[in-house]
Design a protein around this motif. Structure first.
Motif, mmCIF file in Angstrom:
data_model
loop_
_atom_site.group_PDB
_atom_site.id
_atom_site.type_symbol
_atom_site.label_atom_id
_atom_site.label_comp_id
_atom_site.label_asym_id
_atom_site.label_seq_id
_atom_site.Cartn_x
_atom_site.Cartn_y
_atom_site.Cartn_z
ATOM 1 N N THR A 65 17.361 1.226 -5.955
ATOM 2 C CA THR A 65 15.986 1.298 -5.446
ATOM 3 C C THR A 65 15.298 -0.063 -5.498
ATOM 4 O O THR A 65 14.651 -0.491 -4.523
ATOM 5 N N THR A 66 15.411 -0.766 -6.613
ATOM 6 C CA THR A 66 14.730 -2.065 -6.741
ATOM 7 C C THR A 66 15.327 -3.101 -5.780
ATOM 8 O O THR A 66 14.592 -3.932 -5.231
ATOM 9 N N LEU A 69 14.017 -2.309 -2.214
ATOM 10 C CA LEU A 69 12.616 -2.713 -2.079
ATOM 11 C C LEU A 69 12.495 -4.222 -1.889
ATOM 12 O O LEU A 69 11.656 -4.700 -1.121
ATOM 13 N N ASP A 70 13.343 -4.959 -2.576
ATOM 14 C CA ASP A 70 13.302 -6.414 -2.443
ATOM 15 C C ASP A 70 13.881 -6.860 -1.108
ATOM 16 O O ASP A 70 13.308 -7.713 -0.422
ATOM 17 N N LEU A 75 9.420 -6.614 -1.877
ATOM 18 C CA LEU A 75 8.614 -6.102 -2.982
ATOM 19 C C LEU A 75 9.407 -6.235 -4.280
ATOM 20 O O LEU A 75 10.544 -5.750 -4.385
ATOM 21 N N LEU A 88 13.666 6.299 -1.849
ATOM 22 C CA LEU A 88 12.898 5.699 -0.764
ATOM 23 C C LEU A 88 12.860 6.527 0.519
ATOM 24 O O LEU A 88 11.809 6.601 1.172
ATOM 25 N N SER A 125 6.459 2.870 -10.888
ATOM 26 C CA SER A 125 6.825 2.049 -9.723
ATOM 27 C C SER A 125 5.649 1.778 -8.804
ATOM 28 O O SER A 125 5.658 0.797 -8.056
ATOM 29 N N ILE A 127 4.983 3.319 -6.147
ATOM 30 C CA ILE A 127 5.729 3.205 -4.907
ATOM 31 C C ILE A 127 4.886 3.480 -3.663
ATOM 32 O O ILE A 127 4.945 2.736 -2.677
ATOM 33 N N LEU A 131 4.088 0.550 -0.795
ATOM 34 C CA LEU A 131 4.628 0.687 0.562
ATOM 35 C C LEU A 131 3.505 0.830 1.588
ATOM 36 O O LEU A 131 3.585 0.267 2.684
#
Length: 619
Positions: A65-66, A69-70, A75, A88, A125, A127, A131
């Motif tokens: 997940t991380t 996101l990057d 992110l 996600l 997070s 999240i 987003l």
């Protein structure tokens, strides 16, 4: 023999993901492994060159997940061990649905528009706010009760320089909405967002000052403090329930991904139903401050309970949608107290594809050439007459499929439109003929009126009107015959007597015409119709008031940046989107119409089919 062999895996749900979800295309684990060493340490390389990831390892899921996101959104997000790791694809399905609901209400997701949302329980997070701010430029308020999650969420916002777009507030464990929007700090936060939006746009272009001032004033006059509220509530009612998820349904096998999340994030007294029901009760107090309320639901059996609770507060409109991703399905529910927001018009892809069609059988006796191509040519002609846009996606000898979009209710008031066209074509002559009492003008419309009576069962006074017109014409002949038969004062008196009767009957005929015109404006143009060859026949009611409402709504709404999904015509909003299929079923040809979305609703689609049926019987 193990019982596992008889079990079948759940169907893949990727095809039902939101059309704009970036993870409809699965990410490449090989590319991620090459780019991120942390992710590579959790991967296993197969002999065929494929990269495998152990989804039952919470650390591997968190790293995936991380890294995504990057890589995909730039992110930088840190998620502590033991805390909920967001998936996600599911988060995007929820956010994109919210975006569709906002587009329906006129709030655009474009960067120049001001949209303020609230996330209840943002987690470590953060999240949804990250987003929403990164992708759409929205401003987000978020609440969090857990101390560790709060500190981590604040840190994630700061590390991504999102302080101007996201504000997180620490709340007590039992706080959802009650008293939240009365908090002076929350009100100041929304004002801060508006000031930041204005100052940012003024820096880019001074010419936008008037426009931005109008937007800010509109928000104030609108009365809503927030455009939407979203929430992913705790799922379980007790710690014991957390171990029962895989045991509740024996036919779906073991979960493929590790369960993540702390007790504070996953457990609440009474479970998610109790949490959402409390949210519904408290939404009544915030009905004038939040435009759209929403929540995710984790279990299908809970959807009915939540809907039953929602009816008790009498919202103006509600919507339920399915979030499909991978092997997992979740549900979303939204409600509003604003009667102008028809939330039910936003449907998921799964809902659109599983909807039952309206069917119109095309009789062989009413067609000269009985083929699918000939039938489609005829249907396409009618659609263009109604100014409905057509996009064919498949065309073969035995099947034609097309997506159609309507921007105005052009299929209504057809009889009145034809009558007005005839009057214009006749010009003054038609008016003169009507005043002279000649029944020819009425007979010209007899076909239209009889057609409407036969198909829609609308009572009229046409018989009285025709009789009156015939009597008036008969009186002219009687006057001439009297003058020929009598040549004295007696004849003149008789003529005057009959002329008085003729004048009275003319007035009666005009009164009848006026009354019919008034009734036409008051009646539903389409009322109580059924497609006798359609297995899904139903009554349709569409009044002149409804027509005006739809037209007014479509003129007031503008297309959003994703209007390519809905289409556009002269700046008007699409009021009806449908999928048509013309195909041969054995020896017969049928037209199947699938309602997709739009304010005209399924009734509007049924009215179009009724229009086609009328055209078919006339040809």
């Amino acid at each position: 023999m193990s019982s596992e062999k008889g079990k079948s895996a759940p169907p893949k749900l990727h095809k039902f993901m939101h059309p704009r979800n970036p993870y409809r295309t699965l990410p490449s684990f090989k590319n991620l492994a090459q780019k991120y060493a942390g992710f590579r340490s959790h991967c296993k390389y197969e002999l065929d060159g494929k990269v495998r990831l152990n989804f039952k390892d919470p650390s591997a899921v968190r790293e995936l997940t991380t890294c995504l996101l990057d890589q995909d959104f730039n992110l930088k997000v840190r998620i502590p061990e033991g805390r909920l790791v967001p998936t996600l694809p599911l988060r995007f399905n929820y956010l994109l649905w919210i975006e569709d609901l906002l587009n329906l209400s006129g709030c655009r997701s474009m960067q120049k528009e001001l949209v303020i949302g609230l996330d209840i329980g943002c987690g470590a997070s953060c999240i949804y706010p990250l987003l929403a701010a990164k992708q759409n430029g929205w401003y987000m308020l978020a609440t969090e009760a857990d101390e560790i999650n709060f500190d981590c969420a604040v840190s994630n916002v700061k590390n991504n320089s999102m302080e101007n777009h996201i504000v997180i507030r620490k709340v007590e464990q039992d706080v959802i909405l009650k008293g939240l929007l009365e908090d002076e700090e929350i009100v100041n936060d929304t004002e801060k967002f508006r000031n930041h939006q204005t100052s940012t746009k003024l820096e880019s272009s001074e010419e936008m000052q008037t426009e931005l001032t109008d937007v800010s004033h509109q928000k104030t006059e609108d009365g809503y403090l927030l455009d939407f509220m979203m929430c992913n509530p705790p799922f379980f009612g007790s710690i014991e329930e957390t171990d029962s998820m895989s045991k509740s349904r024996k036919d779906r096998g073991e979960p493929r991904s590790a369960a993540t999340g702390s007790v504070q994030e996953t457990v609440t007294e009474g479970g998610e139903v109790s949490f959402i029901c409390q949210m519904i009760d408290e939404s009544v107090l915030s009905r004038e401050k939040i435009r759209i309320f929403s929540s995710m639901i984790g279990t299908k059996s809970h959807v009915k309970e939540v809907k039953d609770k929602l009816r008790s507060v009498s919202p103006a409109h509600t919507a339920v949608v399915e979030f499909c991703q991978g092997r997992t399905m979740r549900w979303g529910i939204a409600w509003t107290f604003n009667p102008s927001l028809h939330l039910e018009n936003v449907m998921s892809k799964k809902q659109m594809e599983s909807a039952k069609p309206l069917v119109l059988m095309l009789p062989r006796s009413l067609m000269t050439v009985y083929t699918v191509q000939a039938a489609w040519a005829m249907i396409n002609k009618w659609l263009h007459q109604l100014k409905i846009t057509v996009q064919v996606f498949k065309n073969t000898k035995y099947f034609v499929g097309a997506n159609v979009r309507a921007y105005k209710l052009t299929w209504l008031n057809q009889r009145r439109k034809r009558r007005e066209q005839k009057r214009k074509a006749n010009g003054g002559k038609g008016k003169e003929m009507g005043e002279s009492g000649n029944g020819k003008a009425e007979s010209e419309n007899e076909e239209d009126e009889s057609e409407l009576e036969n198909t829609l069962d609308i009572p009229t006074d046409k018989g009285k009107n025709s009789e009156a017109a015939e009597n008036v014409g008969r009186e002219d002949e009687e006057s001439v015959s009297l003058k020929r038969a009598y040549s004295s004062d007696t004849a003149d008196e008789l003529v005057k007597f009959h002329e008085g009767i003729k004048k009275q009957k003319m007035e009666n005929a005009n009164d009848i015409k006026s009354q019919m015109k008034v009734e036409e404006n008051q009646q539903a143009v389409v009322s109580k119709t059924s497609l006798d060859t359609n297995p899904i026949s139903k009554e349709i009611e569409c009044t002149e008031e409804l027509n005006n409402e739809f037209c007014k709504t479509t003129k007031a709404q503008n297309l959003n940046q994703n209007s390519s999904l809905e289409g556009g015509s002269g700046g008007l909003e699409c009021i009806l989107k449908a999928k048509l299929q013309v195909k041969q079923c054995g020896a017969l040809i049928s037209l199947e119409a699938f309602y997709l979305r739009g304010q005209a609703g399924k009734d509007g689609l049924n009215q179009i089919l009724q229009y086609m049926k009328n055209q078919l019987t006339k040809s």
